[in-house]
Structure formats: C-alpha cells, structure tokens
Design a protein around this motif. Structure first.
Motif, mmCIF file in Angstrom:
data_model
loop_
_atom_site.group_PDB
_atom_site.id
_atom_site.type_symbol
_atom_site.label_atom_id
_atom_site.label_comp_id
_atom_site.label_asym_id
_atom_site.label_seq_id
_atom_site.Cartn_x
_atom_site.Cartn_y
_atom_site.Cartn_z
ATOM 1 N N VAL A 30 -60.841 -44.854 26.487
ATOM 2 C CA VAL A 30 -60.143 -45.837 27.028
ATOM 3 C C VAL A 30 -59.760 -46.851 25.753
ATOM 4 O O VAL A 30 -60.858 -47.117 25.183
ATOM 5 N N THR A 31 -58.465 -47.184 25.574
ATOM 6 C CA THR A 31 -58.382 -47.872 24.808
ATOM 7 C C THR A 31 -57.726 -49.274 24.881
ATOM 8 O O THR A 31 -57.702 -50.076 23.799
ATOM 9 N N ARG A 32 -57.236 -49.519 26.008
ATOM 10 C CA ARG A 32 -56.649 -51.083 25.962
ATOM 11 C C ARG A 32 -57.744 -52.082 26.302
ATOM 12 O O ARG A 32 -58.858 -51.693 27.137
ATOM 13 N N HIS A 33 -57.461 -53.181 26.047
ATOM 14 C CA HIS A 33 -58.419 -54.126 25.927
ATOM 15 C C HIS A 33 -59.047 -54.498 27.300
ATOM 16 O O HIS A 33 -60.318 -54.609 27.807
ATOM 17 N N ALA A 34 -57.935 -54.699 28.323
ATOM 18 C CA ALA A 34 -58.520 -55.154 29.600
ATOM 19 C C ALA A 34 -59.350 -53.856 30.301
ATOM 20 O O ALA A 34 -60.418 -54.117 31.063
ATOM 21 N N ASP A 35 -59.066 -52.662 29.904
ATOM 22 C CA ASP A 35 -59.718 -51.627 30.666
ATOM 23 C C ASP A 35 -61.024 -51.354 29.971
ATOM 24 O O ASP A 35 -62.067 -50.819 30.616
ATOM 25 N N VAL A 36 -61.157 -51.671 28.551
ATOM 26 C CA VAL A 36 -62.476 -51.678 28.121
ATOM 27 C C VAL A 36 -63.478 -52.582 28.458
ATOM 28 O O VAL A 36 -64.528 -52.315 28.988
ATOM 29 N N ARG A 37 -62.850 -54.018 28.282
ATOM 30 C CA ARG A 37 -63.738 -54.894 29.143
ATOM 31 C C ARG A 37 -64.116 -54.625 30.379
ATOM 32 O O ARG A 37 -65.308 -54.970 30.854
ATOM 33 N N THR A 38 -63.238 -54.177 31.480
ATOM 34 C CA THR A 38 -63.744 -53.792 32.637
ATOM 35 C C THR A 38 -64.865 -52.554 32.677
ATOM 36 O O THR A 38 -65.827 -52.774 33.364
ATOM 37 N N ALA A 39 -64.646 -51.707 31.865
ATOM 38 C CA ALA A 39 -65.502 -50.671 31.779
ATOM 39 C C ALA A 39 -67.131 -51.241 31.339
ATOM 40 O O ALA A 39 -67.897 -50.639 31.719
ATOM 41 N N LEU A 40 -66.937 -52.231 30.450
ATOM 42 C CA LEU A 40 -68.197 -52.775 29.825
ATOM 43 C C LEU A 40 -69.029 -53.604 31.044
ATOM 44 O O LEU A 40 -70.170 -53.835 30.962
ATOM 45 N N THR A 41 -68.253 -54.020 31.939
ATOM 46 C CA THR A 41 -68.861 -54.943 32.927
ATOM 47 C C THR A 41 -69.106 -54.305 34.516
ATOM 48 O O THR A 41 -69.716 -55.045 35.194
ATOM 49 N N ASP A 42 -68.401 -53.310 34.604
ATOM 50 C CA ASP A 42 -68.228 -52.557 35.820
ATOM 51 C C ASP A 42 -69.553 -51.792 36.100
ATOM 52 O O ASP A 42 -69.637 -50.693 35.327
#
Length: 344
Positions: A30-42
């Motif tokens: 996972v490389t995109r900023h929005a996707d990484v942030r989502t995975a860190l908080t989901d």
C-alpha cells in the motif's frame, strides 16, 4: 547561509504511489497516502500476532509490549508507555543530548563516526537515564542487541544473545509489574534504530561537505520533520486483514499480509506539493512516519527532541565526509552503517 535545499531523491527500492498492488511472494503493498492512513486507522487491519515465550526472554518481551499487542490489551499497555513519557520534558532531553554530543566531539579528534559514537548511543543514554535505568550505558548496549533481534526472522544465535540482553535490561529497570518493565524496555528498543536512523539520514542530508557552503537555514526540528518525510528511518509497517476489506479500489481478502509503505506515501504528490523538495515548515499533520490512529507513536516529540539535540551540535561543528552510504540490512528500517564527519 543559504535558505534553499536540494531535492532528496527517494531511497533505492521506494515504490511509486499507486493503487494497492499484490504479488504472491510479498503480499499487498500500500503506497498512496490516503490508503496508508486508512489502513492505519481501520480496525480491519491488525498488527500481526507474535508468539510469547518464557518470562524474561525476547519472545516474552515482544508479546508483552503495546506495539505487538492485540486490541484488547493494546490500550492498557500503551498507557504504560504514555505515563512514562509524560514525566519526561522534551526540551530537557534535547539539552542533555546536545551536552553529550559536545562531550563526544570534544574528545573525538578531527573525525567521528556519527552512527557509532552518537546516533546509536546518545539518545539511548539520555532516555535510559531519564527513565530511571540504573546503568544507562550498559542498558544502551543491551538495547542494541535486543533491537537487532526484535523483528521476526533472525537466526538462533542472535535470539540467544537477545535473550541474555533482555535479562541484563530487567536487572537495571526500576522495580514494577512485569508488563510495566517490559514496556519500558520496549520503549528503549523502539527508540534505538528509529532515532539512530533519523540522525544518520539527517546528518547525510543536512551537513555540507568539507569546503562546501554552510548548512542551509532552518530550525533543526523543522528540518528533521522533512527528513522524516523524505527519508524515513521506518520505511514501512506490517498489518494483516482480519476480514475482507476494500482499500483504494482493491478487494483484500481476510488474512491478507499488507505492507504499508511510509516512504512512498510521504511523497504522494496529491498531498505534498513538490514532494521531493526539502521544505522546512510544511504542515506536519500529513506526515505518516510516526503512524496514525490509536497505534501512532506516543514518543514522537521525544524522539525529535533527542535527534534535535544531536543535530544542533553537528550542524554547528561538523562537515560530512564524502563516502558511499551503506545501510544495515533490514526489511522495514533504514539505518546507515557508518557516517563519518570532520569536527571543527
């Protein structure tokens, strides 16, 4: 002094931003900023479980610290770390790190290896001393041994050395409940390679070569925040999906192994204008190197303070010696092996 800095090229192996990608040999990236942030908080993405072991061993330590804890235990264990850090004044940490750095440079002669003499020792000595560790120097040596074996995949000999180092640390950590002591040790281990990697990267990017222009303008703390974005010591972190989840337009099955690439996400051009440029003073809220959500690093201010104390002195007194930069072998960390500077 100049007020501009050269662009910082991505480290070798840093992927470009794009949708989540899968390969059988490595799982999902996972490389995109929005996707990484989502995975860190989901909550569908969990930290991989680690096996425990007999009390006082490395396996016991890993299973007892907040970083690798399951959700039911994480909050309680994290509060132990937060409580310990709340008693530490970041400005005092910075001042003590600067004082020890000056002492090292004063006796170093005309050259010093930043990694061996400063990055790996000064932050640990300061932090251990402030946490009440009985022998900060011995603790720093033992922490480095534990850090080398902290992530799964090391050989048996390294694990045995780490078990002995955990016993050494338990002998000097203040008396407390076993989990509290484990999390104090875990705090030191977390700070070891990550802070050393930040100091090494910052010295490489911020110090001029001999005969070159003085170090460019900017407060060290703001420069370090940009180094954390552009050349992070923690390049990635792992998660496992506990249920099927859709992320960035891709469907990830339950049980998927996921690698969240901070190095790529911190250069996402949809979030950062001129993503390769070192621009002190950018808004720091978008930085992902310290994580996000309930598992975000609780010691980010303290780590920056320790690194700032070292770099303030290096910027004033040192020049970087031109040499190839080699890094320790590690799947998710970036820590230079050596980095020599000249001292004035």
């Amino acid at each position: 002094m100049t007020d501009t800095w050269p662009d910082i090229a991505p480290a070798a192996g840093t992927p470009a931003c794009g949708p989540p990608s899968f390969a059988p040999e490595r799982g999902w990236w996972v490389t995109r900023h929005a996707d990484v942030r989502t995975a860190l908080t989901d909550p569908a993405f969990r930290v991989p479980v680690v096996d425990s072991g007999p009390p006082g061993t490395l396996a016991w330590l890993r299973a007892s610290v907040s970083r690798f804890s399951s959700p039911p235990r994480h909050a309680e264990r994290r509060s132990m770390v937060v409580t310990a850090l709340a008693a530490l004044d970041p400005d005092e940490l910075r001042q003590e790190a600067a004082r020890l750095t000056v002492a090292v440079l004063d006796r170093a002669g005309d050259r010093v290896d930043v990694m061996r003499e400063l990055a790996r020792s000064v932050p640990l000595r300061v932090l251990a001393g402030r946490l009440g560790i009985a022998d900060p120097v011995a603790a720093g040596t033992a922490v480095a041994v534990v850090a080398a074996a902290y992530h799964p995949g090391v050989d048996v000999a390294v694990l045995r050395r780490a078990d002995r180092a955990v016993a050494t640390l338990l002998a000097v950590v203040p008396p407390a409940a076993p989990e509290v002591r484990a999390n104090l040790i875990g705090l030191l281990v977390q700070a070891c390679d990550a802070t050393a990697g930040l100091i090494g990267a910052a010295a490489h990017h911020l110090l001029p070569l001999p005969g070159g222009d003085p170090s460019g303008a900017g407060r060290t703390a703001e420069l370090l925040t940009e180094v954390l974005r552009l050349d992070p010591p923690v390049r990635a972190t792992r998660r496992v999906t506990v249920s099927a989840v859709r992320l960035g337009g891709r469907d990830l099955p339950a049980g998927s192994q996921v690698l969240l690439r901070f190095d790529a996400a911190n250069r996402d051009p949809t979030v950062f204008a001129e993503p390769a440029a070192l621009r002190p003073g950018r808004p720091g809220a978008a930085l992902l190197t310290f994580g996000a959500g309930e598992r975000g690093c609780p010691g980010d201010r303290h780590a920056l303070a320790l690194a700032t104390g070292v770099l303030d002195v290096l910027r004033e007194r040192c020049r970087r010696i031109e040499a190839p930069l080699c890094h320790e072998p590690h799947p998710t960390l970036s820590v230079a092996k050596t980095l020599e500077v000249s001292v004035r």
